[in-house]
Design a protein around this motif. Structure first.
Motif, PDB file in Angstrom:
ATOM      1  N   UNK A 274     -27.667   4.862  21.971  1.00  0.00           N
ATOM      2  CA  UNK A 274     -27.413   4.535  20.568  1.00  0.00           C
ATOM      3  C   UNK A 274     -28.738   4.367  19.832  1.00  0.00           C
ATOM      4  N   UNK A 275     -28.866   5.060  18.712  1.00  0.00           N
ATOM      5  CA  UNK A 275     -30.015   4.923  17.824  1.00  0.00           C
ATOM      6  C   UNK A 275     -29.459   4.490  16.465  1.00  0.00           C
ATOM      7  N   UNK A 276     -29.720   3.241  16.076  1.00  0.00           N
ATOM      8  CA  UNK A 276     -29.051   2.659  14.914  1.00  0.00           C
ATOM      9  C   UNK A 276     -30.055   1.953  14.010  1.00  0.00           C
ATOM     10  N   UNK A 277     -30.003   2.240  12.709  1.00  0.00           N
ATOM     11  CA  UNK A 277     -30.856   1.578  11.718  1.00  0.00           C
ATOM     12  C   UNK A 277     -30.314   0.224  11.280  1.00  0.00           C
ATOM     13  N   UNK A 278     -29.073  -0.059  11.592  1.00  0.00           N
ATOM     14  CA  UNK A 278     -28.408  -1.259  11.092  1.00  0.00           C
ATOM     15  C   UNK A 278     -28.390  -2.346  12.157  1.00  0.00           C
ATOM     16  N   UNK A 279     -28.274  -3.591  11.679  1.00  0.00           N
ATOM     17  CA  UNK A 279     -28.093  -4.692  12.612  1.00  0.00           C
ATOM     18  C   UNK A 279     -26.721  -4.564  13.257  1.00  0.00           C
ATOM     19  N   UNK A 280     -26.659  -4.909  14.518  1.00  0.00           N
ATOM     20  CA  UNK A 280     -25.395  -4.857  15.239  1.00  0.00           C
ATOM     21  C   UNK A 280     -25.328  -6.052  16.178  1.00  0.00           C
ATOM     22  N   UNK A 281     -24.124  -6.348  16.600  1.00  0.00           N
ATOM     23  CA  UNK A 281     -23.962  -7.436  17.565  1.00  0.00           C
ATOM     24  C   UNK A 281     -22.782  -7.128  18.474  1.00  0.00           C
ATOM     25  N   UNK A 282     -22.877  -7.629  19.680  1.00  0.00           N
ATOM     26  CA  UNK A 282     -21.784  -7.498  20.639  1.00  0.00           C
ATOM     27  C   UNK A 282     -20.795  -8.613  20.329  1.00  0.00           C
ATOM     28  N   UNK A 283     -19.554  -8.225  20.035  1.00  0.00           N
ATOM     29  CA  UNK A 283     -18.554  -9.239  19.675  1.00  0.00           C
ATOM     30  C   UNK A 283     -17.543  -9.481  20.785  1.00  0.00           C
ATOM     31  N   UNK A 284     -17.553  -8.606  21.794  1.00  0.00           N
ATOM     32  CA  UNK A 284     -16.659  -8.804  22.941  1.00  0.00           C
ATOM     33  C   UNK A 284     -17.272  -8.111  24.142  1.00  0.00           C
ATOM     34  N   UNK A 285     -17.274  -8.789  25.267  1.00  0.00           N
ATOM     35  CA  UNK A 285     -17.748  -8.178  26.508  1.00  0.00           C
ATOM     36  C   UNK A 285     -16.918  -8.730  27.664  1.00  0.00           C
ATOM     37  N   UNK A 286     -16.204  -7.819  28.328  1.00  0.00           N
ATOM     38  CA  UNK A 286     -15.362  -8.167  29.469  1.00  0.00           C
ATOM     39  C   UNK A 286     -15.553  -7.101  30.532  1.00  0.00           C
ATOM     40  N   UNK A 287     -16.038  -7.510  31.694  1.00  0.00           N
ATOM     41  CA  UNK A 287     -16.317  -6.582  32.791  1.00  0.00           C
ATOM     42  C   UNK A 287     -17.217  -5.452  32.275  1.00  0.00           C
ATOM     43  N   UNK A 288     -16.720  -4.205  32.303  1.00  0.00           N
ATOM     44  CA  UNK A 288     -17.527  -3.065  31.842  1.00  0.00           C
ATOM     45  C   UNK A 288     -17.238  -2.656  30.401  1.00  0.00           C
ATOM     46  N   UNK A 289     -16.327  -3.358  29.722  1.00  0.00           N
ATOM     47  CA  UNK A 289     -15.967  -3.025  28.342  1.00  0.00           C
ATOM     48  C   UNK A 289     -16.718  -3.920  27.370  1.00  0.00           C
ATOM     49  N   UNK A 290     -17.166  -3.303  26.259  1.00  0.00           N
ATOM     50  CA  UNK A 290     -17.740  -4.119  25.207  1.00  0.00           C
ATOM     51  C   UNK A 290     -17.504  -3.488  23.849  1.00  0.00           C
ATOM     52  N   UNK A 291     -17.460  -4.346  22.840  1.00  0.00           N
ATOM     53  CA  UNK A 291     -17.295  -3.936  21.453  1.00  0.00           C
ATOM     54  C   UNK A 291     -18.577  -4.280  20.705  1.00  0.00           C
TER      55      UNK A 291
END
Length: 113
Positions: A9-26
Motif C-alpha cells: 500500500x502506498x497512501x498519501x492519506x492518514x490511515x488507521x487499523x480499526x479492527x484486527x483479528x487473527x489474519x484479518x484487518x480493516x
C-alpha cells in the motif's frame, strides 16, 4: 509504502487499523469528502476511470494470507455507510491512494520482479 501480509500500500492519506483479528484487518483511510477517481489502467470493460463524488473514507478489508482485498467506499464515518464495494486482486502490484488537487486517485502499479 507499507506491506501488510501480501498487500503493498502506498497512501498519501492518514490511515488507521480499526479492527484486527487473527489474519484479518480493516484499514480506515480518511479522504475527507473528496472525489475519488479509480484509474482502471488497461481494463477493456470501461474506457478510462470510474468516479465517485463526495467520498468520506475508504475501508480496506485485508486478509494477510491473500492477495485480494475488499474496498468499501464510505459516505460517512459510520461503518454501515458504505455505498459501494469491490474486490481488487493485488498480485505483484501496489495499491496507490494518492491526493491530487482535492481529489483522490486510486490505482495499481505492477511490481517488477
Amino acid at each position: 509504502m507499507i506491506q501488510i501480509g501480501k498487500i503493498n500500500l502506498d497512501c498519501d492519506f492518514e490511515y488507521r487499523i480499526i479492527r484486527e483479528e487473527d489474519d484479518d484487518l480493516d484499514i480506515y483511510v480518511d479522504v475527507n469528502y473528496r472525489c475519488l477517481d479509480i484509474d482502471l489502467g488497461d481494463n477493456n470493460f470501461f474506457n478510462s476511470r470510474i468516479q465517485f463524488p463526495f467520498v468520506r473514507s475508504i475501508l480496506l478489508r485485508i486478509n494477510k494470507n491473500m492477495e485480494t482485498i475488499t474496498v468499501h467506499l464510505m459516505r460517512d464515518i459510520d461503518l454501515f455507510s458504505a455505498f459501494a464495494n469491490f474486490e481488487l486482486d493485488l498480485s505483484n502490484q501496489i495499491l496507490c491512494i494518492k491526493n491530487e488537487y482535492e481529489k483522490v486517485i486510486m490505482s495499481k502499479i505492477i511490481i517488477d520482479k
